[in-house]
Enzyme design. Structure first.
Site, PDB file in Angstrom:
ATOM      1  N   GLU A 169      42.564  68.573  10.858  1.00 39.94           N
ATOM      2  CA  GLU A 169      42.527  68.695   9.389  1.00 39.94           C
ATOM      3  C   GLU A 169      42.411  70.147   8.936  1.00 39.94           C
ATOM      4  O   GLU A 169      41.475  70.536   8.242  1.00 39.94           O
ATOM      5  CB  GLU A 169      41.403  67.830   8.814  1.00 39.94           C
ATOM      6  CG  GLU A 169      41.655  66.356   9.075  1.00 39.94           C
ATOM      7  CD  GLU A 169      40.721  65.409   8.353  1.00 39.94           C
ATOM      8  OE1 GLU A 169      39.587  65.804   8.063  1.00 39.94           O
ATOM      9  OE2 GLU A 169      41.117  64.272   8.082  1.00 39.94           O
ATOM     10  N   GLU A 206      44.771  59.471  12.527  1.00 37.12           N
ATOM     11  CA  GLU A 206      43.522  58.915  11.980  1.00 37.12           C
ATOM     12  C   GLU A 206      43.854  58.016  10.812  1.00 37.12           C
ATOM     13  O   GLU A 206      44.675  58.370   9.967  1.00 37.12           O
ATOM     14  CB  GLU A 206      42.586  60.017  11.467  1.00 37.12           C
ATOM     15  CG  GLU A 206      41.837  60.756  12.526  1.00 37.12           C
ATOM     16  CD  GLU A 206      40.799  61.716  11.943  1.00 37.12           C
ATOM     17  OE1 GLU A 206      40.212  61.404  10.899  1.00 37.12           O
ATOM     18  OE2 GLU A 206      40.605  62.773  12.561  1.00 37.12           O
TER      19      GLU A 206
HETATM   20  C1  BGP Z   1      38.364  62.878   8.891  1.00 38.21           C
HETATM   21  C2  BGP Z   1      37.840  63.621  10.099  1.00 38.21           C
HETATM   22  C3  BGP Z   1      37.118  62.768  11.092  1.00 38.21           C
HETATM   23  C4  BGP Z   1      36.386  61.581  10.524  1.00 38.21           C
HETATM   24  C5  BGP Z   1      37.095  60.916   9.368  1.00 38.21           C
HETATM   25  C6  BGP Z   1      36.280  59.920   8.589  1.00 38.21           C
HETATM   26  O1  BGP Z   1      38.361  63.708   7.764  1.00 38.21           O
HETATM   27  O2  BGP Z   1      38.878  64.238  10.818  1.00 38.21           O
HETATM   28  O3  BGP Z   1      36.341  63.603  11.885  1.00 38.21           O
HETATM   29  O4  BGP Z   1      35.067  61.803  10.392  1.00 38.21           O
HETATM   30  O5  BGP Z   1      37.593  61.825   8.437  1.00 38.21           O
HETATM   31  O6  BGP Z   1      35.414  60.565   7.711  1.00 38.21           O
HETATM   32  P1  BGP Z   1      33.883  60.196   7.648  1.00 38.21           P
HETATM   33  O7  BGP Z   1      33.387  60.394   9.024  1.00 38.21           O
HETATM   34  O8  BGP Z   1      33.273  61.129   6.686  1.00 38.21           O
HETATM   35  O9  BGP Z   1      33.839  58.776   7.220  1.00 38.21           O
END
Ligand code: BGP
Length: 498
Positions: free
Chosen positions: A198, A385
């Site tokens: 990201e 993701e």
């Molecule tokens: C993305 C990241 C992840 C993960 C995901 C979910 O932005 O790459 O690392 O954490 O989001 O977000 P969260 O963990 O805040 O629910």
């Protein structure tokens, strides 16, 4: 249903070291920025803990509030979720066996920089490399393709404290040493890499290692990240021309609320903030609109003579993206219309339902987004993701009926199928986030669960780490087995904890 997904489609799951691995001080690993970041939950924010120049302990919720001269510090009796996380460090064999049972073709994970190069120095910790050799060998044993993220939201604490993280040019050299080490070590075992997770939402202390939030410092740090990423691509290709090295963007497509021209412009600008990173990493140059913005804001980036030609040469092979939600531009929106989204607050979309954490659920947005990206860049895309963070409850029989998660994933898989079949998008794979429960980045809790596999652990770190299959486990197994043609929810015999 007709076969739409390519035969070699990379179905799997994704995790990141600081959210899953644990073992924060074992096997020669030194501290990362994530290791001084406390736990939290939906209503309690996370803190960075530090010692100031006078040796006084401090807590900062706003990451930029860490004073000059302070160094990240682990405070006794504080809970830091990255320290044990959901303990892949001691459960890797068992977890990979479960991934294999689901039929994973690929597993995306990140390497802990400080496990391999303690403090980010130009030295190798063989024990750290050996840990990942075991993991990768185990994946290969089950014919699971390792997909490695070189940097996922953390960095050596030493580099953050000594050079102001990515704002210091020295960090590039350390990162490239780490890349060269792992490329050589795994060059016959790993084909798919991606540089920075990201890249468009890297900010603040745990991710960029910087304390000052003025735009000049942030942009300088991001420039160093671009150079490091491009160099990492060039270096990887030199070490093994067969490598496929991609970038990774947090894709948060923005819609306009209505046809008011001001909203159209606001939406264009919001989307450009994301496209900027793809423009640089795919086209190999800073785009015209960003150069104009730098001029307007008097941002002057300090560049070494070769930086621009490195960025030009080090363009990526594919675009990885995370996709959870969409957002809306409405210049008239007030604070009341805004909700917390994926690492930023966004205007609420009245047409969409939201998750337990207020993230807008928008499967069609995934098809729209994939089409837009593919139209603009014509590179293979990889959804690395996606998923639903939700509260799961274990019922009296010890089962977790996560139909809401199945519904979410099913609709997003259908959207990918349409993007391929109807829009002609070249899609390489799908690795849903947190395939096994892990720590949330945004809130620092475990009870925001994404997994097909439940881990017995709560937000305060209590639990025996026992793994158990949720209902979605067998559903996803069937999806992979049928190469995405069978998304039906059959009457699955639920598995109890084991
Ligand atoms: C993305 C990241 C992840 C993960 C995901 C979910 O932005 O790459 O690392 O954490 O989001 O977000 P969260 O963990 O805040 O629910």
């Amino acid at each position: 249903m007709k076969q739409v997904f390519p035969k070699d489609f990379l179905w799997g799951g994704a995790t990141a070291a600081n959210q899953y691995e644990g073992g924060y001080n074992l096997g020669g690993k030194t501290l990362s920025t994530a290791d001084v970041y406390t736990g939290g939950n939906k209503s309690t924010p996370r803190y960075v803990t530090f010692k100031d120049a006078q040796g006084k302990i401090g807590y900062a919720t706003r990451l930029e509030d860490i004073p000059e001269g302070a160094t990240g510090y682990v405070v006794e009796n504080q809970y830091y979720p990255s320290h044990i996380a959901t303990d892949f460090y001691h459960h890797w064999k068992e977890d990979i066996r479960l991934f294999a049972e689901m039929g994973f073709k690929a597993y995306r994970f990140s390497l802990n920089w400080t496990r391999i190069c303690p403090d980010g120095k130009l030295e190798v910790n063989q024990e750290g490399l050996d840990f990942y050799h075991q993991v990768i060998d185990e994946l290969i044993k089950y014919q699971i393709e390792p997909v490695i993220t070189l940097n996922h939201f953390d960095m050596p604490l030493y580099l953050a404290d000594t050079y102001n993280g990515w704002a210091g040019r020295e960090t590039i050299e350390s990162f490239l040493f780490f890349c060269e080490t792992v490329y050589h070590a795994f060059k016959h075992k790993v084909k798919y890499w991606m540089t920075f997770n990201e890249i468009n939402i890297l900010n603040g202390y745990p991710k960029l290692g910087i304390r000052f939030h003025d735009e000049q410092t942030v942009m300088q740090a991001k420039h160093h990240v671009f150079v490091a990423s491009a160099q990492a691509v060039i270096l990887g290709r030199r070490i093994n021309p067969e490598f496929k090295i991609g970038m990774m963007v947090c894709y948060l497509l923005n819609y306009l609320l209505n046809s008011r021209p001001e909203n159209v412009l606001a939406s264009l600008q919001f989307n450009r903030e994301m496209e900027f990173y793809m423009d640089v990493q795919v086209h190999g140059e800073y785009p015209h609109y960003k150069m104009k913005e730098f001029e307007r804001k008097k941002i002057k980036i300090d560049m070494a003579p070769d930086d621009l030609s490195i960025i030009k040469q080090g363009t990526v092979d594919y675009i990885g993206l995370s996709y959870y939600m969409t957002s809306v531009s409405d210049v008239d929106s007030t604070e009341l219309d805004r909700v917390v989204g994926n690492q930023m607050t966004v205007t609420k979309n009245p047409f969409l339902k939201t998750s337990d954490w207020d993230w807008a659920v928008d499967p069609l947005g995934l098809r729209i987004g994939l089409s837009k990206i593919y139209d603009r860049y014509r590179l293979p895309l990889f959804v690395v993701e996606n998923g639903l963070g939700a509260y799961d409850t274990v019922n009296q029989e010890g089962q977790i009926n996560d139909d809401y998660r199945i519904d979410y994933l099913k609709e997003h898989i259908e959207a990918m199928r349409d993007a391929i079949a109807l829009d002609g998008v070249d899609l390489m794979g799908y690795t849903p986030w947190g395939c096994i429960d892990l720590v949330s980045t945004g809130t620092g809790e475990v009870e925001k669960r994404y997994g097909f596999i439940h881990v017995c652990l709560d937000n305060e770190g209590n639990g025996d780490m026992r793994r158990s299959k949720k209902k979605s486990f067998e559903w996803y197994q069937q999806v992979i087995q049928s190469n995405g043609t069978n998304l039906r929810v059959k009457s699955i015999i639920l598995c109890k904890s084991f």
